[in-house]
Design a protein around this motif. Sequence first.
Motif, PDB file in Angstrom:
ATOM      1  N   VAL A  79       0.825  -1.202   0.000  1.00 28.12           N
ATOM      2  CA  VAL A  79       0.000   0.000   0.000  1.00 28.12           C
ATOM      3  C   VAL A  79       0.863   1.258   0.000  1.00 28.12           C
ATOM      4  O   VAL A  79       0.516   2.261  -0.631  1.00 28.12           O
ATOM      5  N   ARG A  80       1.969   1.203   0.671  1.00 32.85           N
ATOM      6  CA  ARG A  80       2.866   2.372   0.710  1.00 32.85           C
ATOM      7  C   ARG A  80       3.492   2.605  -0.665  1.00 32.85           C
ATOM      8  O   ARG A  80       3.613   3.752  -1.110  1.00 32.85           O
ATOM      9  N   ARG A  81       3.887   1.522  -1.310  1.00 34.71           N
ATOM     10  CA  ARG A  81       4.473   1.657  -2.653  1.00 34.71           C
ATOM     11  C   ARG A  81       3.466   2.288  -3.615  1.00 34.71           C
ATOM     12  O   ARG A  81       3.796   3.180  -4.386  1.00 34.71           O
ATOM     13  N   ALA A  82       2.213   1.801  -3.566  1.00 33.71           N
ATOM     14  CA  ALA A  82       1.173   2.363  -4.424  1.00 33.71           C
ATOM     15  C   ALA A  82       0.950   3.839  -4.117  1.00 33.71           C
ATOM     16  O   ALA A  82       0.810   4.665  -5.024  1.00 33.71           O
ATOM     17  N   ALA A 125     -12.782  19.760  -7.211  1.00 36.69           N
ATOM     18  CA  ALA A 125     -11.995  18.778  -7.961  1.00 36.69           C
ATOM     19  C   ALA A 125     -12.607  18.524  -9.336  1.00 36.69           C
ATOM     20  O   ALA A 125     -13.824  18.390  -9.482  1.00 36.69           O
ATOM     21  N   SER A 126     -11.748  18.433 -10.342  1.00 29.83           N
ATOM     22  CA  SER A 126     -12.228  18.224 -11.713  1.00 29.83           C
ATOM     23  C   SER A 126     -12.536  16.766 -12.003  1.00 29.83           C
ATOM     24  O   SER A 126     -13.093  16.448 -13.061  1.00 29.83           O
ATOM     25  N   GLY A 127     -12.183  15.875 -11.084  1.00 25.31           N
ATOM     26  CA  GLY A 127     -12.461  14.464 -11.275  1.00 25.31           C
ATOM     27  C   GLY A 127     -11.708  13.636 -10.259  1.00 25.31           C
ATOM     28  O   GLY A 127     -11.013  14.181  -9.381  1.00 25.31           O
ATOM     29  N   VAL A 128     -11.847  12.313 -10.361  1.00 26.01           N
ATOM     30  CA  VAL A 128     -11.095  11.402  -9.500  1.00 26.01           C
ATOM     31  C   VAL A 128     -10.414  10.348 -10.359  1.00 26.01           C
ATOM     32  O   VAL A 128     -11.005   9.813 -11.296  1.00 26.01           O
ATOM     33  N   LEU A 129      -9.170  10.075 -10.013  1.00 26.74           N
ATOM     34  CA  LEU A 129      -8.430   8.987 -10.645  1.00 26.74           C
ATOM     35  C   LEU A 129      -8.419   7.833  -9.655  1.00 26.74           C
ATOM     36  O   LEU A 129      -7.822   7.931  -8.585  1.00 26.74           O
ATOM     37  N   VAL A 130      -9.107   6.766  -9.997  1.00 26.04           N
ATOM     38  CA  VAL A 130      -9.252   5.615  -9.098  1.00 26.04           C
ATOM     39  C   VAL A 130      -8.133   4.621  -9.368  1.00 26.04           C
ATOM     40  O   VAL A 130      -7.931   4.183 -10.506  1.00 26.04           O
ATOM     41  N   MET A 131      -7.405   4.260  -8.319  1.00 26.85           N
ATOM     42  CA  MET A 131      -6.367   3.235  -8.451  1.00 26.85           C
ATOM     43  C   MET A 131      -6.469   2.268  -7.279  1.00 26.85           C
ATOM     44  O   MET A 131      -7.046   2.587  -6.233  1.00 26.85           O
ATOM     45  N   LEU A 132      -5.902   1.082  -7.475  1.00 24.90           N
ATOM     46  CA  LEU A 132      -5.999   0.006  -6.494  1.00 24.90           C
ATOM     47  C   LEU A 132      -4.661  -0.180  -5.782  1.00 24.90           C
ATOM     48  O   LEU A 132      -3.601  -0.070  -6.398  1.00 24.90           O
ATOM     49  N   ALA A 133      -4.739  -0.541  -4.504  1.00 19.28           N
ATOM     50  CA  ALA A 133      -3.519  -0.731  -3.723  1.00 19.28           C
ATOM     51  C   ALA A 133      -2.795  -2.012  -4.095  1.00 19.28           C
ATOM     52  O   ALA A 133      -1.626  -2.178  -3.747  1.00 19.28           O
ATOM     53  N   ASP A 134      -3.476  -2.937  -4.786  1.00 13.98           N
ATOM     54  CA  ASP A 134      -2.834  -4.224  -5.073  1.00 13.98           C
ATOM     55  C   ASP A 134      -2.237  -4.306  -6.477  1.00 13.98           C
ATOM     56  O   ASP A 134      -2.045  -5.393  -7.012  1.00 13.98           O
ATOM     57  N   GLN A 135      -1.939  -3.152  -7.072  1.00 14.76           N
ATOM     58  CA  GLN A 135      -1.178  -3.092  -8.322  1.00 14.76           C
ATOM     59  C   GLN A 135       0.124  -2.333  -8.040  1.00 14.76           C
ATOM     60  O   GLN A 135       0.318  -1.206  -8.496  1.00 14.76           O
ATOM     61  N   PRO A 136       1.037  -2.933  -7.278  1.00 11.95           N
ATOM     62  CA  PRO A 136       2.157  -2.174  -6.708  1.00 11.95           C
ATOM     63  C   PRO A 136       3.230  -1.752  -7.699  1.00 11.95           C
ATOM     64  O   PRO A 136       4.066  -0.910  -7.383  1.00 11.95           O
TER      65      PRO A 136
END
Length: 200
Positions: free
Chosen positions: A34-37, A98-109
């Motif tokens: 999670v820290r790396r992400a 905010a103009s939008g949200v960029l959604v990312m997952l913690a398990d794609q390190p």
Amino acid sequence: MNASSPVIVLLAAGEASRFGSLKQLAMIDGEPMVRRAARQALACGVPVLAVLGAGVERVASALADLPLQTVVHKGWRDGLGSSLAAGVRAVQHAHPQASGVLVMLADQPRLGTALLAHLLALHAQSPTQIIATAQPGGAGPPALFPRSELDALAAARGQHGAREWLRRDPARVTLVDPTHCSADLRDIDTPDDLRRFTAS
């Protein structure tokens, strides 16, 4: 970035039942996943908001010295869609312009910053478009949703996260080929995944 920039929402709330323990804390290249992400997200220069749930104290500790906002989602057991909605609502509260949200997952390190930066650059050029990553079977995260989609995302429920949301209406989604950014989209769901990942 100015107040109207997008915000990265890092989803890290699940209990990882198939992994058998808190996979957010699995070590990748010498640091918790999670820290790396989170570090990759922060390198993009926009606000970052991490949604926490299972094992919140331990996961928060892994992020404690990073300049990001954390939100504890008490309903994390309701599924990924619920965590996504909680993150979007937190963005609407803390970053109302905010103009939008960029959604990312913690398990794609090993996603890499290049793909995230590319999505943000495309958003700057076309701020009303949904922009997602091309994956087998269709669009998936990381994905950037414009401001016009936030109210709907804030009401999401259940197990279905960004991938299912994107595939409801593929004609509205601009796809980005992750190979152009040398992105590694592999996620880690099981201990075997982690062994293969760290051996590569």
